[in-house]
Design an enzyme around this catalytic site. Structure first.
Site, short mmCIF file in Angstrom:
data_model
loop_
_atom_site.label_atom_id
_atom_site.label_comp_id
_atom_site.label_asym_id
_atom_site.label_seq_id
_atom_site.Cartn_x
_atom_site.Cartn_y
_atom_site.Cartn_z
N ASP A 410 42.67 27.13 39.23
CA ASP A 410 42.84 26.01 40.17
C ASP A 410 42.18 24.71 39.69
OD1 ASP A 410 44.07 27.83 41.77
OD2 ASP A 410 42.33 28.16 43.06
P1 NAP Z 1 40.51 30.61 40.08
O1 NAP Z 1 41.41 29.51 40.41
O2 NAP Z 1 40.15 31.57 41.14
O3 NAP Z 1 41.18 31.41 38.86
C1 NAP Z 1 40.50 32.40 38.19
C2 NAP Z 1 41.44 32.99 37.15
O4 NAP Z 1 40.66 33.91 36.38
C3 NAP Z 1 42.57 33.79 37.76
O5 NAP Z 1 43.77 33.08 37.69
C4 NAP Z 1 42.60 35.10 36.94
O6 NAP Z 1 43.88 35.24 36.32
C5 NAP Z 1 41.54 34.87 35.87
N1 NAP Z 1 40.76 36.07 35.62
C6 NAP Z 1 40.29 36.96 36.51
N2 NAP Z 1 39.64 37.94 35.88
C7 NAP Z 1 39.73 37.68 34.56
C8 NAP Z 1 39.26 38.33 33.39
N3 NAP Z 1 38.57 39.48 33.43
N4 NAP Z 1 39.51 37.77 32.18
C9 NAP Z 1 40.22 36.61 32.11
N5 NAP Z 1 40.68 35.95 33.18
C10 NAP Z 1 40.43 36.49 34.40
O7 NAP Z 1 39.13 30.11 39.44
P2 NAP Z 1 38.58 28.64 39.17
O8 NAP Z 1 39.54 27.85 38.34
O9 NAP Z 1 37.20 28.85 38.67
O10 NAP Z 1 38.58 27.96 40.58
C11 NAP Z 1 37.67 28.32 41.59
C12 NAP Z 1 38.38 28.35 42.91
O11 NAP Z 1 37.50 28.93 43.88
C13 NAP Z 1 38.78 26.98 43.38
O12 NAP Z 1 40.02 27.01 44.02
C14 NAP Z 1 37.68 26.65 44.40
O13 NAP Z 1 38.11 25.74 45.38
C15 NAP Z 1 37.39 28.02 44.97
N6 NAP Z 1 36.06 28.10 45.59
C16 NAP Z 1 34.98 27.88 44.84
C17 NAP Z 1 33.73 27.87 45.42
C18 NAP Z 1 32.49 27.54 44.63
O14 NAP Z 1 31.48 27.24 45.22
N7 NAP Z 1 32.55 27.62 43.30
C19 NAP Z 1 33.60 28.16 46.77
C20 NAP Z 1 34.75 28.43 47.52
C21 NAP Z 1 35.97 28.39 46.90
P3 NAP Z 1 44.37 36.70 35.87
O15 NAP Z 1 44.31 37.58 37.05
O16 NAP Z 1 45.75 36.47 35.35
O17 NAP Z 1 43.45 37.16 34.78
#
Ligand code: NAP
Length: 486
Positions: A410
């Protein structure tokens, strides 16, 4: 904080006549002041990776000073209860700290908030019961007001935090649970709890109303969390942290303990500020997080979905990076899940040895909790000056040769910039798509937290590197090591 609550609540006031008591009192006040200053410094230092360790130590020393101050106060203390509390707390807390993985920190935090809030609610209840002892006077409405707020916030935070823990630990369904009139029912229960509290403030002798207040608040805590998806839990936990802090602050007023007031207010304010920062970084409002049932969004097939993606091998990835002058690594949740940070460090070492400029782009909500990426990269001892915040690094992408996305989704989705229909529209992102070449390591084409497709993967300059982040980064590092050896 929970330990401090427990100790202060275990104190019994006595007549202070001896000189020793005066000295004790001065020392106790001094330790309270030292503790308060250390808490403030800890929060300040915890806000930057370079000073975070110092902040952690300052917080620990502050809490030790607070506990010593509480033990030294003008009070006789029932040590056997305090020792029992410490032993039970340590038996629960130490295994949690040792065995729960880094990716489970949000649910671990939820559990500690639950215990802290339960402590506040129980202390409030015990204090209320004391008013009915022989020779006790009924409380002043102001005291009763603080006490009611303490148990209301404590009770709702207890059940709310347990629900948050259950959702994050997959013990409960993580999807938002919604039904017709839900917000109305929740609001009605909250109003009922507030009305009961107000009646109790002016009629504290109505003992039967006290358990009603506790029950209504506890039910509200459960209902508050039902419509919130598991993915929004980190933000909600931060908000519950704020409630638990406010509850402790109210307890400080009830027990006339200034340190609890200060520590509770700091906890309450910092939790609230953190929730606001998280909401801003996701371009969401509080109401959207609390009532938006985010996570229900089911993305329909997009134009991007129908296109083919280009995939590559570890060998190809190593060759491209070797020839690059600058690489920006974008870590995300997948790196955390795979625990790939040490392999990422190996890759960093190989590339920097070859003279490649390697930086790490840190998105404020990458991963599942604030500072998630900073903590993991610091654990792998990647130099702090290589970690660059989003606003600072975005201008570098058009000049960079390779943007290496490791388990992020994301936070690099260009739809956030232009697709008004996207649930993440308006969320600030890392401009990885503007790099000359993008490489994205993930296991499949699955979506991330927001549940939506990422058009970046279909872009002409993007190469998908399918695999587990730890294994794939390890293979790329090995390729680089092998070519260096030949
Ligand atoms: P993300 O959008 O959740 O994407 C994570 C990606 O990691 C997934 O598409 C997944 O694809 C891949 N993944 C999972 N396990 C894996 C593995 N073992 N090896 C390789 N890839 C793997 O993560 P992000 O880009 O870090 O974004 C964070 C999201 O969380 C945002 O939307 C944010 O708004 C939300 N959020 C964050 C917080 C905070 O405080 N950080 C709090 C609330 C919400 P595959 O399954 O295809 O591998």
């Amino acid at each position: 904080m929970n330990a401090l609550t427990f100790i202060i609540a275990s104190e019994t006031p006595v007549a202070s006549t001896a000189v020793a008591t005066d000295i004790q009192s001065v020392v106790a006040s001094a330790t309270y002041i030292i503790a308060a200053v250390l808490f403030i410094l800890a929060l300040k230092w915890l806000s930057a990776p370079t000073t975070a360790r110092r902040g952690n130590i300052a917080g620990q020393i502050g809490m030790t000073a607070a506990i010593i101050g509480a033990l030294l106060g003008h009070h006789v203390v029932r040590y056997e209860w305090i020792v029992a509390g410490f032993v039970i707390g340590a038996l629960i807390g130490a295994p949690m700290a040792i065995w729960m993985p880094m990716t489970a920190v949000p649910q671990r935090t939820a559990l500690s908030h639950a215990f802290g809030a339960l402590a506040a609610a129980l202390v409030g209840t015990a204090h209320y019961c004391l008013f009915f002892q022989p020779a006790s006077l009924l409380p002043h409405p102001l005291t009763m007001g603080f006490l009611c707020l303490e148990v209301l916030l404590g009770s709702l935070t207890f059940t709310g935090s347990l629900m948050a823990f259950g959702k994050l630990q997959d013990l409960l369904p993580t999807r938002p649970m919604v039904y017709r009139g839900q917000n109305f029912i929740n609001f009605a229960i909250l109003i009922a709890a507030v009305v009961v509290a107000v009646v109790l403030v002016f009629n504290p002798q109505l003992r039967w109303l006290f358990p009603v207040l506790l029950a209504l608040a506890a039910i509200f805590g459960v209902l508050l969390i039902l419509p919130i998806g598991g993915a929004d839990m980190p933000t909600v936990i931060s908000l519950l942290n704020s409630y638990a802090g406010l509850s402790a602050c109210m307890m400080g007023f009830v027990l006339d303990n200034r340190l609890l007031i200060i520590a509770g207010a700091l906890d309450g304010a910092s939790g609230l500020i953190l929730s606001i920062i998280m909401c801003r970084a996701m371009n969401r409002s509080f109401t959207n997080v609390l009532f938006g049932a985010f996570g229900q969004v089911q993305a329909g097939p997009t134009a991007a979905e129908k296109k083919a993606v280009r995939s590559g091998t570890a060998e190809e990835a190593a060759q491209i990076m070797e020839a690059a002058q600058s690489v920006i690594v974008i870590p995300g949740y997948g790196m955390a899940v795979a625990q790939a940070q040490h392999k990422v460090r190996e890759l960093y070492d190989h590339l920097t040895k070859r003279g490649v400029d390697v930086k790490f782009a840190i998105h404020p909500v990458a991963g599942r909790m604030p500072g998630h990426m900073n903590v993991l990269l610091a654990e792998a001892e990647i130099p702090y000056d290589r970690l660059v915040e989003m606003d600072e690094i975005n201008g570098d992408f058009p000049r960079c040769d390779v943007a290496l996305v490791i388990g992020a989704n994301d936070v690099v989705n260009p739809a956030a910039r232009h697709d008004k229909a996207s649930p993440i529209y308006g969320m600030p992102i890392l401009d990885a798509d503007r790099a000359k070449t993008v490489m994205a390591i993930k296991r499949s084409m699955n979506v991330g937290f927001a549940g939506i497709e990422n058009e970046l993967y279909y872009a002409e300059n993007c190469m998908m590197l399918f695999g587990d982040a730890k294994a794939f980064v390890g293979s790329v590092a090995k390729e680089l090591a092998d070519t260096a050896a030949t």
